[in-house]
Scaffold this motif. Structure first.
Motif, PDB file in Angstrom:
ATOM      1  N   VAL A 135       0.855  -1.195   0.000  1.00  0.00           N
ATOM      2  CA  VAL A 135       0.000   0.000   0.000  1.00  0.00           C
ATOM      3  C   VAL A 135       0.889   1.242   0.000  1.00  0.00           C
ATOM      4  O   VAL A 135       0.655   2.194  -0.757  1.00  0.00           O
ATOM      5  CB  VAL A 135      -0.964  -0.010   1.207  1.00  0.00           C
ATOM      6  CG1 VAL A 135      -1.621   1.348   1.415  1.00  0.00           C
ATOM      7  CG2 VAL A 135      -2.030  -1.091   1.026  1.00  0.00           C
ATOM      8  N   ARG A 136       1.937   1.227   0.831  1.00  0.00           N
ATOM      9  CA  ARG A 136       2.853   2.373   0.879  1.00  0.00           C
ATOM     10  C   ARG A 136       3.622   2.506  -0.424  1.00  0.00           C
ATOM     11  O   ARG A 136       3.851   3.611  -0.930  1.00  0.00           O
ATOM     12  CB  ARG A 136       3.828   2.225   2.058  1.00  0.00           C
ATOM     13  CG  ARG A 136       4.799   3.386   2.178  1.00  0.00           C
ATOM     14  CD  ARG A 136       4.044   4.689   2.459  1.00  0.00           C
ATOM     15  NE  ARG A 136       4.947   5.829   2.532  1.00  0.00           N
ATOM     16  CZ  ARG A 136       4.967   6.795   1.613  1.00  0.00           C
ATOM     17  NH1 ARG A 136       4.148   6.787   0.575  1.00  0.00           N
ATOM     18  NH2 ARG A 136       5.803   7.801   1.755  1.00  0.00           N
ATOM     19  N   ALA A 137       4.041   1.382  -1.004  1.00  0.00           N
ATOM     20  CA  ALA A 137       4.780   1.420  -2.273  1.00  0.00           C
ATOM     21  C   ALA A 137       3.911   1.980  -3.396  1.00  0.00           C
ATOM     22  O   ALA A 137       4.388   2.780  -4.205  1.00  0.00           O
ATOM     23  CB  ALA A 137       5.278   0.019  -2.634  1.00  0.00           C
ATOM     24  N   ALA A 138       2.654   1.583  -3.444  1.00  0.00           N
ATOM     25  CA  ALA A 138       1.754   2.101  -4.484  1.00  0.00           C
ATOM     26  C   ALA A 138       1.545   3.603  -4.314  1.00  0.00           C
ATOM     27  O   ALA A 138       1.540   4.354  -5.301  1.00  0.00           O
ATOM     28  CB  ALA A 138       0.419   1.359  -4.440  1.00  0.00           C
ATOM     29  N   ALA A 139       1.398   4.054  -3.071  1.00  0.00           N
ATOM     30  CA  ALA A 139       1.252   5.492  -2.825  1.00  0.00           C
ATOM     31  C   ALA A 139       2.526   6.230  -3.243  1.00  0.00           C
ATOM     32  O   ALA A 139       2.460   7.283  -3.887  1.00  0.00           O
ATOM     33  CB  ALA A 139       0.939   5.744  -1.352  1.00  0.00           C
ATOM     34  N   ALA A 140       3.685   5.671  -2.887  1.00  0.00           N
ATOM     35  CA  ALA A 140       4.961   6.291  -3.250  1.00  0.00           C
ATOM     36  C   ALA A 140       5.142   6.322  -4.766  1.00  0.00           C
ATOM     37  O   ALA A 140       5.691   7.278  -5.315  1.00  0.00           O
ATOM     38  CB  ALA A 140       6.119   5.552  -2.581  1.00  0.00           C
ATOM     39  N   ALA A 141       4.669   5.288  -5.452  1.00  0.00           N
ATOM     40  CA  ALA A 141       4.754   5.264  -6.917  1.00  0.00           C
ATOM     41  C   ALA A 141       3.984   6.442  -7.511  1.00  0.00           C
ATOM     42  O   ALA A 141       4.413   7.024  -8.514  1.00  0.00           O
ATOM     43  CB  ALA A 141       4.227   3.937  -7.463  1.00  0.00           C
ATOM     44  N   GLY A 142       2.860   6.789  -6.888  1.00  0.00           N
ATOM     45  CA  GLY A 142       2.111   7.957  -7.329  1.00  0.00           C
ATOM     46  C   GLY A 142       2.807   9.261  -6.987  1.00  0.00           C
ATOM     47  O   GLY A 142       2.768  10.224  -7.761  1.00  0.00           O
ATOM     48  N   GLU A 143       3.460   9.305  -5.828  1.00  0.00           N
ATOM     49  CA  GLU A 143       4.179  10.505  -5.389  1.00  0.00           C
ATOM     50  C   GLU A 143       5.431  10.755  -6.227  1.00  0.00           C
ATOM     51  O   GLU A 143       5.856  11.901  -6.386  1.00  0.00           O
ATOM     52  CB  GLU A 143       4.587  10.367  -3.924  1.00  0.00           C
ATOM     53  CG  GLU A 143       3.428  10.323  -2.946  1.00  0.00           C
ATOM     54  CD  GLU A 143       3.871   9.882  -1.554  1.00  0.00           C
ATOM     55  OE1 GLU A 143       5.049  10.104  -1.192  1.00  0.00           O
ATOM     56  OE2 GLU A 143       3.041   9.310  -0.837  1.00  0.00           O
ATOM     57  N   TYR A 144       6.052   9.676  -6.701  1.00  0.00           N
ATOM     58  CA  TYR A 144       7.308   9.760  -7.458  1.00  0.00           C
ATOM     59  C   TYR A 144       7.124   9.043  -8.800  1.00  0.00           C
ATOM     60  O   TYR A 144       7.632   7.936  -8.994  1.00  0.00           O
ATOM     61  CB  TYR A 144       8.450   9.139  -6.654  1.00  0.00           C
ATOM     62  CG  TYR A 144       8.658   9.804  -5.314  1.00  0.00           C
ATOM     63  CD1 TYR A 144       9.368  10.990  -5.219  1.00  0.00           C
ATOM     64  CD2 TYR A 144       8.118   9.251  -4.149  1.00  0.00           C
ATOM     65  CE1 TYR A 144       9.553  11.619  -3.992  1.00  0.00           C
ATOM     66  CE2 TYR A 144       8.296   9.877  -2.920  1.00  0.00           C
ATOM     67  CZ  TYR A 144       9.011  11.058  -2.854  1.00  0.00           C
ATOM     68  OH  TYR A 144       9.186  11.675  -1.643  1.00  0.00           O
ATOM     69  N   PRO A 145       6.420   9.654  -9.725  1.00  0.00           N
ATOM     70  CA  PRO A 145       6.038   8.959 -10.966  1.00  0.00           C
ATOM     71  C   PRO A 145       7.200   8.567 -11.877  1.00  0.00           C
ATOM     72  O   PRO A 145       7.031   7.704 -12.733  1.00  0.00           O
ATOM     73  CB  PRO A 145       5.105   9.952 -11.664  1.00  0.00           C
ATOM     74  CG  PRO A 145       5.407  11.277 -11.053  1.00  0.00           C
ATOM     75  CD  PRO A 145       5.891  11.013  -9.663  1.00  0.00           C
ATOM     76  N   VAL A 156      16.039   7.375   1.404  1.00  0.00           N
ATOM     77  CA  VAL A 156      14.941   8.116   2.023  1.00  0.00           C
ATOM     78  C   VAL A 156      13.946   7.090   2.570  1.00  0.00           C
ATOM     79  O   VAL A 156      13.356   6.335   1.795  1.00  0.00           O
ATOM     80  CB  VAL A 156      14.246   9.032   0.990  1.00  0.00           C
ATOM     81  CG1 VAL A 156      13.057   9.747   1.611  1.00  0.00           C
ATOM     82  CG2 VAL A 156      15.240  10.018   0.394  1.00  0.00           C
ATOM     83  N   PRO A 157      13.770   7.037   3.886  1.00  0.00           N
ATOM     84  CA  PRO A 157      12.821   6.066   4.453  1.00  0.00           C
ATOM     85  C   PRO A 157      11.383   6.414   4.066  1.00  0.00           C
ATOM     86  O   PRO A 157      10.959   7.568   4.168  1.00  0.00           O
ATOM     87  CB  PRO A 157      13.010   6.213   5.966  1.00  0.00           C
ATOM     88  CG  PRO A 157      14.302   6.919   6.148  1.00  0.00           C
ATOM     89  CD  PRO A 157      14.485   7.774   4.932  1.00  0.00           C
ATOM     90  N   LEU A 158      10.654   5.406   3.617  1.00  0.00           N
ATOM     91  CA  LEU A 158       9.234   5.541   3.303  1.00  0.00           C
ATOM     92  C   LEU A 158       8.492   4.423   4.041  1.00  0.00           C
ATOM     93  O   LEU A 158       8.070   3.439   3.435  1.00  0.00           O
ATOM     94  CB  LEU A 158       9.007   5.445   1.787  1.00  0.00           C
ATOM     95  CG  LEU A 158       9.683   6.503   0.923  1.00  0.00           C
ATOM     96  CD1 LEU A 158       9.497   6.176  -0.552  1.00  0.00           C
ATOM     97  CD2 LEU A 158       9.158   7.887   1.246  1.00  0.00           C
ATOM     98  N   PRO A 159       8.367   4.541   5.359  1.00  0.00           N
ATOM     99  CA  PRO A 159       7.806   3.443   6.143  1.00  0.00           C
ATOM    100  C   PRO A 159       6.331   3.219   5.864  1.00  0.00           C
ATOM    101  O   PRO A 159       5.574   4.153   5.614  1.00  0.00           O
ATOM    102  CB  PRO A 159       8.035   3.887   7.587  1.00  0.00           C
ATOM    103  CG  PRO A 159       8.162   5.370   7.528  1.00  0.00           C
ATOM    104  CD  PRO A 159       8.737   5.692   6.184  1.00  0.00           C
ATOM    105  N   ALA A 160       5.954   1.956   5.917  1.00  0.00           N
ATOM    106  CA  ALA A 160       4.544   1.572   5.801  1.00  0.00           C
ATOM    107  C   ALA A 160       3.823   2.016   7.069  1.00  0.00           C
ATOM    108  O   ALA A 160       4.436   2.289   8.095  1.00  0.00           O
ATOM    109  CB  ALA A 160       4.430   0.059   5.630  1.00  0.00           C
TER     110      ALA A 160
END
Length: 170
Positions: free
Chosen positions: A30-40, A133-137
């Motif tokens: 879920v966090r990875a999918a959100a990050a994929a949107g944040e960093y296209p 850069v940490p992107l924790p779930a």
């Protein structure tokens, strides 16, 4: 977009149950999918081997595609069976991509050890200057459970540093 652009998003695997992501892995995805949107522009590097009948990286790939992430953005590392191996095995992929600034997606309690091992693997491979850069779930555990996990991760980090880098063969 959140902050400076990222070249890649690295997602460390987690347990798969009967070919499906465990609840912990779902939180990471879920966090990875959100990050994929944040960093296209970022490529997603998914790392996890076959510990339960199917490679964690493949389960992650299928889940992220179902969440709308373009398959062309996904790279799978299907051999790693530990955090140290995740780190060692994604570095060549990051080097191939020319990635220097990466987002690391994993559980909050797992971020510190994962980042230390990833930076160490990058230095050993001559990929200096890697910014993690940490992107924790999202955390779902109680305070007491989180404390236990932080202690466990600290011990695992110490063991990993004493043991040294994993030996990985292609």
């Amino acid at each position: 977009m959140s902050g400076a652009p990222l070249d890649a998003l690295v997602v460390f695997g987690c347990r798969v149950i009967d070919g499906r992501p465990s609840p912990a892995l779902v939180r990471r995805l879920v966090r990875a999918a959100a990050a994929a949107g944040e960093y296209p522009a970022a490529v997603l590097v998914l790392s996890g081997g076959d510990a339960h009948g199917v490679a964690e990286a493949e389960v992650m790939r299928d889940d992220l595609v179902a969440r709308g992430v373009a398959p062309a953005r996904l790279r799978c590392e299907r051999q790693a069976r530990s955090t140290a191996e995740n780190a060692a095995r994604v570095v060549p992929i990051l080097a191939e991509l020319g990635a220097r600034r990466i987002g690391l997606v994993t559980d909050p309690y797992h971020v510190r050890r994962s980042a230390v091992l990833l930076r160490a693997a990058a230095r050993r491979a001559g990929l200096g200057g890697l910014t993690v850069v940490p992107l924790p779930a999202v955390e779902s555990k109680s305070t007491l459970a989180r404390l236990g996990l932080w202690i466990e991760e600290s011990v695992k980090l110490a063991v990993s540093l004493v043991r040294g880098p994993p030996t990985t063969s292609a």
